[in-house]
Design a protein around this motif. Sequence first.
Motif, PDB file in Angstrom:
ATOM      1  N   MET A  55       0.821  -1.205   0.000  1.00 21.19           N
ATOM      2  CA  MET A  55       0.000   0.000   0.000  1.00 21.19           C
ATOM      3  C   MET A  55       0.857   1.257   0.000  1.00 21.19           C
ATOM      4  N   ASP A  65       3.038   1.590  -3.379  1.00 18.77           N
ATOM      5  CA  ASP A  65       2.200   1.894  -4.541  1.00 18.77           C
ATOM      6  C   ASP A  65       1.491   3.237  -4.382  1.00 18.77           C
ATOM      7  N   MET A  66       1.157   3.579  -3.139  1.00 20.67           N
ATOM      8  CA  MET A  66       0.517   4.878  -2.906  1.00 20.67           C
ATOM      9  C   MET A  66       1.489   6.013  -3.187  1.00 20.67           C
ATOM     10  N   PHE A 109       0.803   8.902  -5.793  1.00 19.64           N
ATOM     11  CA  PHE A 109       0.913  10.296  -5.372  1.00 19.64           C
ATOM     12  C   PHE A 109       1.786  11.073  -6.350  1.00 19.64           C
ATOM     13  N   GLU A 153      -5.760   4.626  -9.127  1.00 19.37           N
ATOM     14  CA  GLU A 153      -4.862   3.728  -8.402  1.00 19.37           C
ATOM     15  C   GLU A 153      -4.928   3.999  -6.907  1.00 19.37           C
ATOM     16  N   ALA A 154      -4.987   5.253  -6.532  1.00 20.14           N
ATOM     17  CA  ALA A 154      -5.076   5.607  -5.115  1.00 20.14           C
ATOM     18  C   ALA A 154      -6.348   5.045  -4.498  1.00 20.14           C
ATOM     19  N   LEU A 169      -5.944   1.272  -3.991  1.00 23.75           N
ATOM     20  CA  LEU A 169      -5.034   0.976  -2.883  1.00 23.75           C
ATOM     21  C   LEU A 169      -5.688   1.264  -1.538  1.00 23.75           C
ATOM     22  N   ALA A 170      -6.435   2.355  -1.458  1.00 16.12           N
ATOM     23  CA  ALA A 170      -7.100   2.691  -0.197  1.00 16.12           C
ATOM     24  C   ALA A 170      -8.058   1.592   0.221  1.00 16.12           C
ATOM     25  N   ALA A 219      -1.500   5.382   4.791  1.00 21.73           N
ATOM     26  CA  ALA A 219      -1.513   5.262   3.333  1.00 21.73           C
ATOM     27  C   ALA A 219      -2.863   5.713   2.789  1.00 21.73           C
ATOM     28  N   THR A 220      -3.935   5.331   3.474  1.00 22.60           N
ATOM     29  CA  THR A 220      -5.267   5.771   3.070  1.00 22.60           C
ATOM     30  C   THR A 220      -5.396   7.284   3.186  1.00 22.60           C
ATOM     31  N   ALA A 224      -4.103   8.874   0.161  1.00 19.96           N
ATOM     32  CA  ALA A 224      -5.061   8.816  -0.948  1.00 19.96           C
ATOM     33  C   ALA A 224      -6.074   9.947  -0.831  1.00 19.96           C
TER      34      ALA A 224
END
Length: 218
Positions: free
Chosen positions: A131, A134-135, A139, A146-147, A150-151, A199-200, A203
Amino acid sequence: MVVREKYEQELARVQQRLVDLCELAIHAFDRSVDVLLEKDAEKAWMLIEQDRFINRLEQHIQDDVLLIIAKQQPVATDLRRVMVLVKAASEMERIGDYAVSIAKETIRLGDAELVLPIEKIARMRVLAIKMLRDMLQAFITEDLMEAKVLAEMDDQIDELYGEALTELLAATHLQDGAESQLQQLSFVCKYIERAADHATNLAESLFYLVKGKHYAFD
């Protein structure tokens, strides 16, 4: 050099510092779980010591953004961008803090045999690192789709976290004198779960940057 070119150069420098901060924090976090699995107290101390570099980078980003605001007086989208950079730096500095916390738990655990398999911790770690890495890429490229994908992975980590806590609570009644170790392992699980939350948050910050609206992933 015109004002706009100067602003873009300064912004690019701050953005690169943020990427450097992210890479350092993610590496430290990933390494902290390795150190836990290896029961290596010496490397744990090294991780704790190296956290100062992450903290210093975050401070540089904050200082740079303040200078940009003072000198360039950005408005609208430009102001939103620099403020998101500060928030993202803060989020990633917290990832570094979780790496330190896991390193400290490693030191407390020592070289004692773990009373419970840590498969769930290993699986949570893999998902959280994916996460975060890839985040970071999403970004950089400002890839909202994609964000969002991943979230949504955060739900998987939350589920593993719940399962891990259930196992740890059950083991408390099965293993005499293991309460302290089980509590420490539960803290490690929490740190990994919180890293995924950050990570969320990245996003959500990216959505705010691109769309100019706040968006919360439930």
